[in-house]
Design a protein around this motif. Structure first.
Motif, PDB file in Angstrom:
ATOM      1  N   ILE A  66       2.462 -10.939  -4.429  1.00  0.00           N
ATOM      2  CA  ILE A  66       1.790 -12.198  -4.768  1.00  0.00           C
ATOM      3  C   ILE A  66       2.734 -13.375  -4.601  1.00  0.00           C
ATOM      4  O   ILE A  66       2.362 -14.426  -4.052  1.00  0.00           O
ATOM      5  N   ALA A  67       3.990 -13.208  -5.047  1.00  0.00           N
ATOM      6  CA  ALA A  67       4.986 -14.271  -4.904  1.00  0.00           C
ATOM      7  C   ALA A  67       5.254 -14.566  -3.434  1.00  0.00           C
ATOM      8  O   ALA A  67       5.392 -15.740  -3.029  1.00  0.00           O
TER       9      ALA A  67
ATOM     10  N   CYS B 284       0.829  -1.204   0.000  1.00  0.00           N
ATOM     11  CA  CYS B 284       0.000   0.000   0.000  1.00  0.00           C
ATOM     12  C   CYS B 284       0.868   1.260   0.000  1.00  0.00           C
ATOM     13  O   CYS B 284       0.544   2.247  -0.680  1.00  0.00           O
ATOM     14  N   SER B 285       1.965   1.231   0.744  1.00  0.00           N
ATOM     15  CA  SER B 285       2.871   2.382   0.771  1.00  0.00           C
ATOM     16  C   SER B 285       3.497   2.603  -0.600  1.00  0.00           C
ATOM     17  O   SER B 285       3.597   3.744  -1.080  1.00  0.00           O
ATOM     18  N   ALA B 286       3.918   1.509  -1.237  1.00  0.00           N
ATOM     19  CA  ALA B 286       4.541   1.612  -2.557  1.00  0.00           C
ATOM     20  C   ALA B 286       3.549   2.124  -3.598  1.00  0.00           C
ATOM     21  O   ALA B 286       3.898   2.931  -4.467  1.00  0.00           O
ATOM     22  N   LEU B 287       2.296   1.689  -3.508  1.00  0.00           N
ATOM     23  CA  LEU B 287       1.282   2.126  -4.468  1.00  0.00           C
ATOM     24  C   LEU B 287       0.846   3.566  -4.215  1.00  0.00           C
ATOM     25  O   LEU B 287       0.239   4.190  -5.088  1.00  0.00           O
TER      26      LEU B 287
ATOM     27  N   TRP C  33      -2.200  -0.883 -13.528  1.00  0.00           N
ATOM     28  CA  TRP C  33      -1.184  -0.346 -12.624  1.00  0.00           C
ATOM     29  C   TRP C  33       0.141  -0.126 -13.358  1.00  0.00           C
ATOM     30  O   TRP C  33       0.869   0.831 -13.067  1.00  0.00           O
ATOM     31  N   ALA C  34       0.468  -0.989 -14.293  1.00  0.00           N
ATOM     32  CA  ALA C  34       1.730  -0.855 -15.025  1.00  0.00           C
ATOM     33  C   ALA C  34       1.708   0.361 -15.947  1.00  0.00           C
ATOM     34  O   ALA C  34       2.708   1.065 -16.080  1.00  0.00           O
ATOM     35  N   VAL C  35       0.559   0.628 -16.580  1.00  0.00           N
ATOM     36  CA  VAL C  35       0.465   1.781 -17.474  1.00  0.00           C
ATOM     37  C   VAL C  35       0.568   3.077 -16.680  1.00  0.00           C
ATOM     38  O   VAL C  35       1.329   3.986 -17.033  1.00  0.00           O
TER      39      VAL C  35
ATOM     40  N   LEU D   5       4.082  -2.382 -10.801  1.00  0.00           N
ATOM     41  CA  LEU D   5       3.654  -3.746 -11.119  1.00  0.00           C
ATOM     42  C   LEU D   5       4.563  -4.754 -10.433  1.00  0.00           C
ATOM     43  O   LEU D   5       4.094  -5.786  -9.929  1.00  0.00           O
ATOM     44  N   GLY D   6       5.861  -4.473 -10.384  1.00  0.00           N
ATOM     45  CA  GLY D   6       6.811  -5.370  -9.730  1.00  0.00           C
ATOM     46  C   GLY D   6       6.505  -5.546  -8.255  1.00  0.00           C
ATOM     47  O   GLY D   6       6.627  -6.656  -7.710  1.00  0.00           O
ATOM     48  N   VAL D   7       6.098  -4.470  -7.585  1.00  0.00           N
ATOM     49  CA  VAL D   7       5.739  -4.557  -6.166  1.00  0.00           C
ATOM     50  C   VAL D   7       4.532  -5.471  -5.976  1.00  0.00           C
ATOM     51  O   VAL D   7       4.506  -6.316  -5.070  1.00  0.00           O
TER      52      VAL D   7
END
Length: 544
Positions: free
Chosen positions: A350-351, A76-79, A334-336, A343-345
């Motif tokens: 998820i990983a 959430c912080s990263a987004l 999110w990537a656009v 997107l990586g975050v």
């Protein structure tokens, strides 16, 4: 762990929002988010109760957490960071706020030991069943009375006003009922409610014929069968009801075809339509600005104008949508707007979640993950989280069910507790005020749209312009331009036409574009008319 009255507020919020307020019938003017009344009703009931529940959590001055909460805080912080250089803060800020509210829901549910996972899933099942019954009512009763506008199709839409959104909600409820069938639930929800969904829900799915819903159902059922293998004796009866439900569904499909415009055609099901071109262009946009993206809140404009740039560069009309607010894929969205790092975050989180699940080596947890699959799959083909707020909070609640193990929770002292309590309490009051005035604004705007004379003065009754800012600005600009043309005031025409062009740089709109062209034409600005007409042929090739 925290006890009542915080628990009571949380249960009131869950019951009131999912079992009553979101299902209130309404005649709205289409769109998404707060343009759809059920989102306002739902949010007005749920968000204040969530914040009050958090207020009581803070009385203990400590908070329970696990690895998933830590991960959610990081995500959430990263987004949130790209918000500081957002292109359109008005469009992107509500999205980020609701992301944090989702985190808050996970946190608050983790604090109340008396709110069980069965309790939460039972509420979702009951909510889904209400929409199943609503869908059947639309098809078998309201359609004949011409009481509800279905649009171009007689397929059921429920309260969501969109067939695929209804389908994913129904599938979620079906899989959740299968999860409940393996648990001791009789003290919380009647058995006939649990088994009604696999019996009645498939008929809705057959009438809708949503591809994403069936994909989500198949994957969900597979995970449910694997995760619930130890309880397979309980699942046998549930699967038997599901098979019977689909048999009834085929019959419903045949009967409905006799008095409606018929089911969805095979061509429309197997055809990808224009969507693959939009996906391809979204990828093209990511390649153009991979690091910082195009900016939060910019997708609607950047998508259209970047399409124009490609059409000019390649010298041909590339197939694609001419008006799109979302690429119909959450990862691409999110990537656009945020770039590859954002997107990586998301993918890293998820990983990490998959790793934690593998580390715990609990195959039974697959049944919990099964409940999330329908909405997750839907978000890869549509945009359910923006069309329907209940979808987002139900998704988070089911994520909590699948991941939270209270025996692994740790506690930490929370600093500045009084500040957080003041924020939570004042936030609940602000939420009530905001959503109640948003509903009033939506009613006023609907009255304006329904007025045969298009009297712009009706909009003077709006008391919360932040709820539908773009629609209101669009209406005012269009009315001002038309009025200036009628008066023959050249300076006013130029003034409002330039304001409209500025507005459309972030909010392209074909109707307003046409009015601007007519405005310049009315004052003899032939060069400007030709310039905008060339642009219109590139932006809206099907209509120019």
């Amino acid at each position: 762990m925290v006890t009542s009255p915080g628990k009571s507020w949380m249960l009131i919020g869950l019951y009131a929002s999912l079992l009553f307020f979101m299902h209130l019938p309404s005649s709205n003017f289409g769109g998404q988010a707060l343009a759809l009344y059920f989102n306002i009703f739902y949010s007005a009931a749920f968000v204040p109760c969530l914040l009050i529940g958090f207020y009581y959590v803070l009385k203990s001055k400590t908070i329970a957490y696990n690895d998933y909460i830590v991960g959610l805080v990081i995500v959430c912080s990263a987004l949130t960071i790209p918000l500081f250089y957002a292109v359109n803060l008005g469009d992107s800020l509500p999205r980020v706020i609701f992301i944090w509210l989702g985190l808050l829901l996970y946190v608050v549910l983790s604090q109340y030991s008396t709110i069980t996972k069965v309790h939460v899933v039972a509420i979702v099942v009951a909510s889904s069943l209400i929409q199943v019954l609503h869908g059947h009512l639309q098809v078998w009763v309201l359609y004949h009375l011409d009481f509800l506008v279905f649009g171009e199709s007689s397929r059921p839409v429920g309260v969501f006003q969109q067939v695929n959104v209804l389908a994913s909600y129904v599938v979620t409820g079906i899989v959740c009922s299968g999860w409940l069938a393996t648990r001791n639930y009789e003290s919380i929800i009647p058995k006939y409610v649990v088994y009604s969904l696999p019996l009645l829900g498939p008929s809705i799915l057959m009438l809708v014929l949503s591809r994403s819903a069936f994909i989500g159902l198949v994957i969900g059922l597979l995970l449910l069968a694997i995760g619930g293998w130890k309880s397979r004796s309980k699942l046998k009866a549930w699967f038997a009801c599901l098979i019977l439900g689909f048999a009834v569904g085929f019959g419903a499909l045949f009967v409905s075809a006799q008095f409606t415009d018929g089911p969805r055609t095979v061509d429309s099901i197997v055809s990808g339509g224009i969507r693959p071109y939009d996906y391809a262009h979204a990828v093209h946009m990511i390649k153009e600005k991979p690091v910082l993206g195009w900016g939060y809140g910019s997708f609607r404009s950047s998508f259209v104008y970047s399409y124009v740039d490609r059409r000019i560069e390649e010298g041909r009309i590339i197939p694609g949508s001419h008006s799109l607010s979302h690429p119909h894929n959450e990862f691409l969205y999110w990537a656009v707007e945020g770039g590859v790092p954002v997107l990586g975050v998301i993918l890293a989180f998820i990983a990490a979640v998959l790793y934690l699940n593998y580390r715990d080596q609990r195959i039974e947890s697959l049944a919990g993950w099964a409940m999330m699959v329908p909405i997750a799959v839907h978000s890869m083909f549509e945009y359910p989280f923006y069309h329907s707020f209940p979808h987002w909070f139900v998704f988070v609640a089911l994520f909590w069910v699948a991941t939270c193990d209270r025996s692994q929770l740790k506690t930490v002292a929370l600093p500045h507790v009084e500040v957080w309590r003041a924020v939570a309490l004042s936030g609940s009051l602000v939420a009530v005020l905001y959503f109640s005035t948003a509903y009033h604004t939506a009613i006023v705007y609907r009255n304006y749209l329904q007025d045969p004379d298009g009297n712009i003065g009706i909009l003077s009754g709006v008391i919360n312009p932040f709820a539908l800012t773009d629609r209101l600005n669009l209406s005012f600009l269009g009315a001002d331009l038309v009025n200036a043309m009628n008066l023959g005031d050249k300076s006013s025409v130029i003034f409002y036409a330039e304001k409209a062009e500025e507005f459309m740089s972030n909010h392209p709109n074909e109707k307003l574009f046409y009015i601007v062209v007519e405005a310049y034409n009315s004052i003899g600005e032939e060069e400007k008319v030709e310039q905008l007409s060339r642009l219109a042929r590139l932006m809206y090739p099907r209509n120019y």
